[in-house]
Design a protein around this motif. Structure first.
Motif, short mmCIF file in Angstrom:
data_model
loop_
_atom_site.label_atom_id
_atom_site.label_comp_id
_atom_site.label_asym_id
_atom_site.label_seq_id
_atom_site.Cartn_x
_atom_site.Cartn_y
_atom_site.Cartn_z
N MET A 193 0.97 -1.16 -0.13
CA MET A 193 0.00 0.17 -0.01
C MET A 193 0.68 1.23 0.06
SD MET A 193 -2.59 1.32 3.03
CE MET A 193 -3.63 -0.38 2.90
N LEU A 194 0.64 2.24 -1.10
CA LEU A 194 1.71 3.20 -1.07
C LEU A 194 0.48 4.43 -1.33
CD1 LEU A 194 3.20 0.81 -2.62
CD2 LEU A 194 4.52 2.93 -3.00
N VAL A 225 -0.33 -6.60 5.13
CA VAL A 225 -0.30 -5.24 4.48
C VAL A 225 1.13 -4.61 4.89
CG1 VAL A 225 -1.43 -2.94 4.23
CG2 VAL A 225 -2.77 -5.32 4.85
N VAL A 226 1.73 -4.09 3.63
CA VAL A 226 3.12 -3.73 3.83
C VAL A 226 3.16 -2.16 3.35
CG1 VAL A 226 5.67 -3.91 3.08
CG2 VAL A 226 4.19 -5.71 3.39
N ILE A 227 3.41 -0.94 4.31
CA ILE A 227 3.27 0.02 3.85
C ILE A 227 4.59 0.98 3.77
CG2 ILE A 227 2.09 2.46 4.17
CD1 ILE A 227 0.06 0.90 5.92
N PRO A 228 5.16 1.02 2.75
CA PRO A 228 6.56 1.50 2.60
C PRO A 228 6.38 3.16 2.56
CG PRO A 228 6.12 0.99 0.32
CD PRO A 228 4.78 0.68 1.45
N GLU A 237 2.72 10.30 10.02
CA GLU A 237 1.94 10.63 9.69
C GLU A 237 0.98 9.41 9.30
OE1 GLU A 237 3.00 14.78 7.14
OE2 GLU A 237 2.31 12.83 5.97
N ILE A 238 1.31 8.31 8.64
CA ILE A 238 0.69 6.98 8.65
C ILE A 238 0.74 6.28 9.94
CG2 ILE A 238 0.71 4.84 7.69
CD1 ILE A 238 2.41 6.31 5.09
N GLN A 239 1.75 6.17 10.76
CA GLN A 239 1.64 5.91 12.22
C GLN A 239 0.50 6.51 12.85
OE1 GLN A 239 4.49 3.61 13.39
NE2 GLN A 239 2.69 2.97 14.43
N HIS A 253 2.91 -3.89 8.28
CA HIS A 253 4.44 -3.71 8.42
C HIS A 253 4.66 -2.33 7.84
CE1 HIS A 253 4.70 -8.28 8.88
NE2 HIS A 253 3.74 -8.03 8.25
N LEU A 254 5.00 -1.20 8.77
CA LEU A 254 4.91 -0.10 8.11
C LEU A 254 6.47 0.15 8.19
CD1 LEU A 254 4.31 2.92 7.57
CD2 LEU A 254 4.13 3.36 10.12
N LEU A 255 7.05 0.37 6.67
CA LEU A 255 8.58 0.48 6.63
C LEU A 255 8.87 1.75 6.37
CD1 LEU A 255 8.44 -2.32 3.93
CD2 LEU A 255 8.78 -2.59 6.15
#
Length: 390
Positions: A193-194, A225-228, A237-239, A253-255
């Motif tokens: 997810m971008l 769900v992987v969010i780079p 902001e995403i956190q 998984h926030l990268l």
């Protein structure tokens, strides 16, 4: 001609990538060349003396620009003054056309050669802008072949150089290795997810994307769900947004960066329209493009944009390979339904991955080298015909 000074102005992260590649190719061709202007971390690492942070020019939308206009006018005035004092062999604006083309026009009037790297979407809307572009640049460098055709039709010197990302990314990639590197389950479904590299994009798309992910996780018990996050600021902001989605805590998984690895590891990609869609195509991954913007910006865009598609894979193919959900259509339910269809249809995904691999091969042209050749030719006052993309 040996270039000694090149003035570069990039406007966002994608421009920073292009600018760094161009700088490497120019240094190989012109040892000792110096660079000033605006660049991001990659361009700075290549030797750019950047006068302002890259994000200064990263303003999204027609309406949003107005709010920042006084600051942007001041920045352009400063750059013009400093470029004229430095007297570069050529000034190259990299994307950010609303800002850089104006600066190019001012410097060209003062006798400095100018080039623009990455065509604005004049083929899609406000085609009359090509007259202003012709007054602003001595040459246009396009990433895609259909763009170069448009400029030739309007007698603007142009070089189709190809896309550096197509050169950089391999024609074969390893999904399993990418999953191992990101510590993901090898056999479970993965969604990358971008929500965008700009703050406004995360603001408009963040909640919608996360709500869609929550729905998908209800349907797919083992989905990851992987969010780079594009930058440290986007990460924060995403956190903050994730606090409202506790059910995703064990799934997300926030990268920090690693967008490419996330895409390669995925079965499908959800992303904002833009360069990320091209990158997903070059990673050969099925995707859904969704986009939202300020209501007033969307109202204007609907009346101005004349193209059938917004995502680069569809524009390159000139057909609807990738589903697009824009503004009111980009609801969590609609996004989840489209992605669900992608995740369950293995044969369709495999066919699309093969099609994207073929398109990828067609865009591999050693773009940074071709761009450096074109910039050198423009600075020397030579014609660009030989750079047209034979």
């Amino acid at each position: 001609m040996t270039l000694q000074r090149v003035y570069l102005v990039a406007g966002e992260l994608s421009g920073d990538i292009l600018g760094a590649g161009l700088m490497r190719a120019l240094k190989a061709r012109h040892p000792g060349v110096e660079f000033q202007g605006i660049g991001g971390p990659r361009m700075i690492a290549e030797g750019m003396q950047s006068r302002f942070p890259l994000e200064t020019l990263s303003v999204m939308g027609l309406v949003e620009v107005i709010k920042h206009l006084p600051e942007l006018v001041g920045v352009r005035r400063t750059l013009r003054r400093e470029a004229l004092a430095w007297q570069p062999d050529i000034m190259v604006g990299i994307d950010a056309p609303d800002f850089t083309l104006g600066l190019e026009k001012q410097l060209r009037r003062e006798g400095i050669k100018t080039a623009h790297y990455v065509s604005p979407s004049v083929w899609a809307w406000r085609q009359g802008r090509v007259k202003g572009i012709a007054q602003s640049v001595d040459g246009m460098l396009t990433l895609l072949p259909f763009e170069a055709d448009f400029y030739r039709e309007h007698q603007v010197p142009v070089a189709f150089v190809g896309h550096p990302l197509a050169d950089e990314l391999p024609l074969e990639n390893d999904r399993l290795a990418a999953r191992q590197a990101l510590k993901l389950e090898p056999d479970a479904p993965v969604l990358a997810m971008l929500p965008g590299s700009r703050g406004n994009e995360v603001r408009f798309l963040g909640h919608t994307f996360l709500a869609a992910a929550e729905l998908l996780c209800q349907r797919h018990a083992t989905l990851s769900v992987v969010i780079p996050a594009a930058t440290a600021q986007r990460h924060a902001e995403i956190q903050a947004l994730l606090v409202d989605y506790p059910a995703l805590a064990s799934r997300v998984h926030l990268l920090d960066g690693q967008a490419r690895e996330a895409m390669v590891a995925s079965d499908a990609v959800l992303l904002a329209s833009g360069t990320a869609a091209l990158e997903a195509m070059l990673c050969h991954r099925a995707m859904l493009v969704a986009y939202k913007m300020a209501p007033a910006t969307h109202w204007l865009a609907k009346r101005l944009v004349k193209t059938r598609w917004v995502s680069l894979p569809n524009l390159i193919a000139q057909q609807s390979l990738v589903p697009e959900l824009i503004q009111e259509a980009a609801t969590p339910d609609a996004i989840a339904d489209q992605l669900d269809a992608l995740l369950v249809d293995h044969d369709a995904r495999t066919a699309l991955e093969a099609r994207f691999a073929a398109m990828h091969e067609g865009l591999q042209r050693d773009a940074s080298r071709r761009a450096a050749e074109a910039v050198t030719a423009i600075a020397a006052g030579q014609p660009l015909e030989q750079h047209h993309g034979e």
